[in-house]
Write an enzyme that holds these catalytic residues in place. Structure first.
Site, short mmCIF file in Angstrom:
data_model
loop_
_atom_site.label_atom_id
_atom_site.label_comp_id
_atom_site.label_asym_id
_atom_site.label_seq_id
_atom_site.Cartn_x
_atom_site.Cartn_y
_atom_site.Cartn_z
N ASP A 172 42.22 -64.28 -1.07
CA ASP A 172 43.06 -63.56 -0.13
C ASP A 172 43.09 -62.10 -0.55
O ASP A 172 43.29 -61.80 -1.73
CB ASP A 172 44.49 -64.13 -0.10
CG ASP A 172 45.22 -63.79 1.19
OD1 ASP A 172 45.25 -62.60 1.55
OD2 ASP A 172 45.77 -64.70 1.82
N ASP A 258 37.72 -74.80 15.46
CA ASP A 258 38.74 -74.80 16.51
C ASP A 258 38.79 -73.45 17.22
O ASP A 258 39.44 -73.33 18.25
CB ASP A 258 40.11 -75.12 15.90
CG ASP A 258 41.19 -75.29 16.96
OD1 ASP A 258 40.98 -76.13 17.88
OD2 ASP A 258 42.21 -74.59 16.91
N GLU A 263 36.05 -67.06 23.72
CA GLU A 263 36.75 -68.26 24.20
C GLU A 263 37.07 -68.12 25.68
O GLU A 263 37.44 -67.03 26.13
CB GLU A 263 38.03 -68.48 23.38
CG GLU A 263 37.75 -68.74 21.91
CD GLU A 263 39.01 -69.04 21.11
OE1 GLU A 263 40.11 -69.06 21.69
OE2 GLU A 263 38.89 -69.26 19.89
N HIS A 282 40.51 -74.68 20.51
CA HIS A 282 41.61 -73.83 20.04
C HIS A 282 42.95 -74.54 20.27
O HIS A 282 43.87 -74.01 20.92
CB HIS A 282 41.60 -72.48 20.75
CG HIS A 282 42.34 -71.41 19.97
ND1 HIS A 282 42.00 -70.08 20.02
CD2 HIS A 282 43.39 -71.48 19.13
CE1 HIS A 282 42.81 -69.38 19.25
NE2 HIS A 282 43.68 -70.22 18.69
#
Length: 327
Positions: A172, A258, A263, A282
């Protein structure tokens, strides 16, 4: 007090309107409405509940608004600097983490246990005849690398470590408190080390300038040939063209996706034709329990704002509303 709910998902409209506390009224507007009309309604709104892709002009027209609540985990197409310029607290939803983490785990197990391929063999009337045990895997003892140890990543880490006995490493670019990583028994590593040592790479990082195309050809080349990639973050984090190439050539074992660069996913996409890929639309955050948690969060945050507190999920530099009202 007036609440403007812009671009609502249909599952939330009735539940919001049926649960409005005394002293509030809700105006619902879809993105089919004229932008000038939305701006007019926003001008005297006390609160805004927002879906994604709401025009910036609508937010800027809301001169009297005390607080803006996104119903999604992201914050639409507007950048954080733009939201900071509004001078009011803006919050994203944090309630979806459980649903998304469980979905990520489902994708992992579906890939490792080769569920789609097994179902296809059964449809062909083949009962274990072509079952190759060496191609099926357990999650136990595997190394799961989590890119983005936010709320979702932490839930994923807790589930796979404490529930399945997996080892967890994470990357991260934000500072993660040591107590957090210790709680889920996760070890912080560089991105290159994570890609190299992980049996499962799980992406749960938000989209920003640093994460855009974070996982490209070079990063995919570091993965084990037996490794699988799961993405429940944002599609733009992955170079989709490179991913398809690596999957097609067998240079990684599979992918559970996902989210996608564009999209809805084009029906001609090769991702839908690759046997080692599991795609979902999604929907990781979908679930009636999550709907209820989000609605409860809305009313709790509004009450917190009116009492002069800091609502949950605030992403802007302004944490409290400038003007409070006795609730």
């Amino acid at each position: 007090m007036k609440i403007l709910f812009v671009n609502p998902l249909k599952d939330y409209i009735d539940r919001i309107t049926e649960s409005v506390p005394d002293g509030f009224e809700v105006k619902i507007m879809s993105l089919d409405s004229d932008v000038s009309e939305m701006c007019e309604e926003a001008a005297d709104a006390d609160f805004i509940i927002s879906g994604v892709d709401v025009p910036e002009d609508v937010f800027r027209a809301a001169k009297n608004v005390k607080f803006i609540q996104y119903m999604s985990s992201g914050y639409g197409q507007l950048s954080l600097p733009v939201l900071n310029e509004l001078g009011v607290p803006v919050a994203q939803m944090k309630t979806h983490s459980i649903s998304v983490a469980e979905h990520a785990l489902t994708l992992m197990l579906t890939l490792l246990r080769r569920i789609p391929a097994s179902m296809e063999l059964m449809r062909e009337g083949k009962w274990r005849q072509e079952l190759d045990e060496t191609s099926y895997s357990e999650l136990y003892g595997k190394t799961v690398g989590i890119v983005g140890l936010g709320n979702i990543g932490r839930w994923v880490g807790k589930i796979v470590h404490h529930g399945f006995g997996a080892n967890v490493v994470f990357y991260d670019n934000a500072e993660i408190p040591l107590t957090v990583s210790e709680l889920i028994s996760a070890r912080q590593v560089s991105l290159s080390e994570l890609m190299a040592v992980s049996d499962v790479v799980c992406l749960s990082v938000p989209l920003n300038e640093e994460s855009d195309r974070m996982i490209g050809r070079d990063e995919l080349a570091m993965m084990k040939r037996s490794g699988v990639l799961v993405n429940v973050g944002r599609g733009e984090v992955v170079d989709e063209t490179a991913l398809i190439e690596f999957l097609r050539d067998g240079r990684i074992a599979g992918a559970g996706l996902d989210v996608y660069q564009s999209e809805p996913l084009d029906l001609s996409s090769e991702l839908l034709r690759l046997d080692q890929v599991v795609c979902t639309p999604h929907m990781a955050g979908v679930g009636w329990e999550n709907v209820q948690r989000r609605i409860e969060t809305v009313w709790h945050n509004f009450d917190t704002v009116l009492r002069g507190g800091v609502p949950s999920g605030v992403i802007t530099t302004v944490k409290r509303a400038a003007v409070t009202v006795d609730a």
